[in-house]
Design a protein around this motif. Sequence first.
Motif, PDB file in Angstrom:
ATOM      1  N   THR A 122       0.836  -1.200   0.000  1.00 35.61           N
ATOM      2  CA  THR A 122       0.000   0.000   0.000  1.00 35.61           C
ATOM      3  C   THR A 122       0.873   1.252   0.000  1.00 35.61           C
ATOM      4  OG1 THR A 122      -0.155  -0.233   2.412  1.00 35.61           O
ATOM      5  CG2 THR A 122      -1.976  -1.102   1.104  1.00 35.61           C
ATOM      6  N   LEU A 123       0.279   2.358  -0.398  1.00 37.56           N
ATOM      7  CA  LEU A 123       1.053   3.562  -0.663  1.00 37.56           C
ATOM      8  C   LEU A 123       1.607   4.209   0.596  1.00 37.56           C
ATOM      9  CD1 LEU A 123       1.525   4.376  -3.563  1.00 37.56           C
ATOM     10  CD2 LEU A 123      -0.079   6.257  -3.264  1.00 37.56           C
ATOM     11  N   ASP A 124       1.015   3.936   1.752  1.00 33.13           N
ATOM     12  CA  ASP A 124       1.567   4.493   2.980  1.00 33.13           C
ATOM     13  C   ASP A 124       2.951   3.921   3.288  1.00 33.13           C
ATOM     14  OD1 ASP A 124      -0.169   2.197   3.304  1.00 33.13           O
ATOM     15  OD2 ASP A 124       0.274   2.274   5.443  1.00 33.13           O
ATOM     16  N   CYS A 125       3.271   2.792   2.675  1.00 32.39           N
ATOM     17  CA  CYS A 125       4.591   2.178   2.851  1.00 32.39           C
ATOM     18  C   CYS A 125       5.609   2.686   1.830  1.00 32.39           C
ATOM     19  CB  CYS A 125       4.495   0.654   2.751  1.00 32.39           C
ATOM     20  SG  CYS A 125       3.544  -0.117   4.071  1.00 32.39           S
ATOM     21  N   LEU A 126       5.170   3.518   0.898  1.00 29.70           N
ATOM     22  CA  LEU A 126       6.062   3.933  -0.186  1.00 29.70           C
ATOM     23  C   LEU A 126       7.335   4.616   0.309  1.00 29.70           C
ATOM     24  CD1 LEU A 126       6.553   3.972  -3.193  1.00 29.70           C
ATOM     25  CD2 LEU A 126       5.208   6.079  -3.358  1.00 29.70           C
ATOM     26  N   PRO A 127       7.286   5.510   1.316  1.00 26.13           N
ATOM     27  CA  PRO A 127       8.553   6.082   1.782  1.00 26.13           C
ATOM     28  C   PRO A 127       9.556   5.026   2.247  1.00 26.13           C
ATOM     29  CG  PRO A 127       6.718   7.382   2.608  1.00 26.13           C
ATOM     30  CD  PRO A 127       6.124   6.149   1.980  1.00 26.13           C
ATOM     31  N   LEU A 128       9.058   3.954   2.842  1.00 31.16           N
ATOM     32  CA  LEU A 128       9.948   2.873   3.263  1.00 31.16           C
ATOM     33  C   LEU A 128      10.511   2.130   2.058  1.00 31.16           C
ATOM     34  CD1 LEU A 128       7.850   1.471   6.253  1.00 31.16           C
ATOM     35  CD2 LEU A 128       9.949   2.825   6.400  1.00 31.16           C
ATOM     36  N   TYR A 129       9.657   1.874   1.064  1.00 27.90           N
ATOM     37  CA  TYR A 129      10.128   1.203  -0.149  1.00 27.90           C
ATOM     38  C   TYR A 129      11.163   2.052  -0.882  1.00 27.90           C
ATOM     39  CZ  TYR A 129       6.346  -2.239   0.294  1.00 27.90           C
ATOM     40  OH  TYR A 129       5.508  -3.241   0.730  1.00 27.90           O
ATOM     41  N   VAL A 130      10.923   3.361  -0.940  1.00 29.16           N
ATOM     42  CA  VAL A 130      11.869   4.265  -1.598  1.00 29.16           C
ATOM     43  C   VAL A 130      13.188   4.299  -0.828  1.00 29.16           C
ATOM     44  CG1 VAL A 130      12.334   6.688  -2.159  1.00 29.16           C
ATOM     45  CG2 VAL A 130      10.104   5.685  -2.708  1.00 29.16           C
ATOM     46  N   ALA A 131      13.104   4.374   0.498  1.00 28.82           N
ATOM     47  CA  ALA A 131      14.317   4.391   1.319  1.00 28.82           C
ATOM     48  C   ALA A 131      15.140   3.131   1.106  1.00 28.82           C
ATOM     49  CB  ALA A 131      13.945   4.540   2.791  1.00 28.82           C
TER      50      ALA A 131
END
Length: 302
Positions: A46-55
Amino acid sequence: MKYIYLMVLTVLLMAGCDRHKPTADKADDNYQAADSATLKVAVMPTLDCLPLYVAESCGLFEQQGADIRLVPFMAQMDCDTAFVRGHVEAMVTDLVRAERLRQQGIKVGYATATDLSWLLLTAKHARIKQLKQLDDKMIAMTRFSATAMLADQLVDSAGLATERVFRIQVNNVLTRLNMLENGIMDAMLLPEPQATAARLLDSQTLYDTRRDSLFMGVLAVSEVAMADTLRKQQMEALLKAYDQACDSLNERGMAAYKDIVAQQCKVKAQVADSLPQDLTFRHAAAPRQKDIDRAKAWLKRK
């Protein structure tokens, strides 16, 4: 007829759960292989996890000198299971689920709020244009989660009898979307990017939590694990990398990271290209007390 259909659907869902059981158990090999010094975080597609995926993708964790591993799941309840069993030290979840764990005696802390939002979408075949048309219809959600809380609130706001709107538990967000696509479910609460995928299927949007400034997403941490100096340092490094990723997402836009969205959130490239343009990501900050209180109040009524 509705009741017969519900019984058949329930049997099918239970059978499906048994066949694919247990996501958490299947991931045990990943846990055992992980270095004990690694900080493990349960995440969702889900998109709320995107900052973690990007990091993770951009090496921001390593830049901060932290050994952090993201462990993916398709259902919040599987994140809970991994968290409670000590397989992960942190998880992305919502305040309702986290507060329920606290009620059960689990030592849960909050590292930061996240930008999790949900949309109530209806299937094209259902021809539902207003909330009051949910009467005698089925809504897919997850029990004891923010989606269950929202379903209750929306049913109440429409003045419908609670027993006349059937809440169907579908934990896997991808399964939930598939049921909408195949005309199995009348309506459902979906996060992004699955909500955008539903809109591309001509689903009608009846409600968006962003309209009400409702922020129920959270990165929950094990207070037991965070008592360890190394774990605490790793979490501090994670949050620094999280902020860097948020800055990059806000500055460069979603288009720059559409490949990560497609890969990690299990959606088609068209979905990643069609996400709302006004999405922004906030720096790490504690969840608002009023959101925590909202979760507590709903759980108390249940």
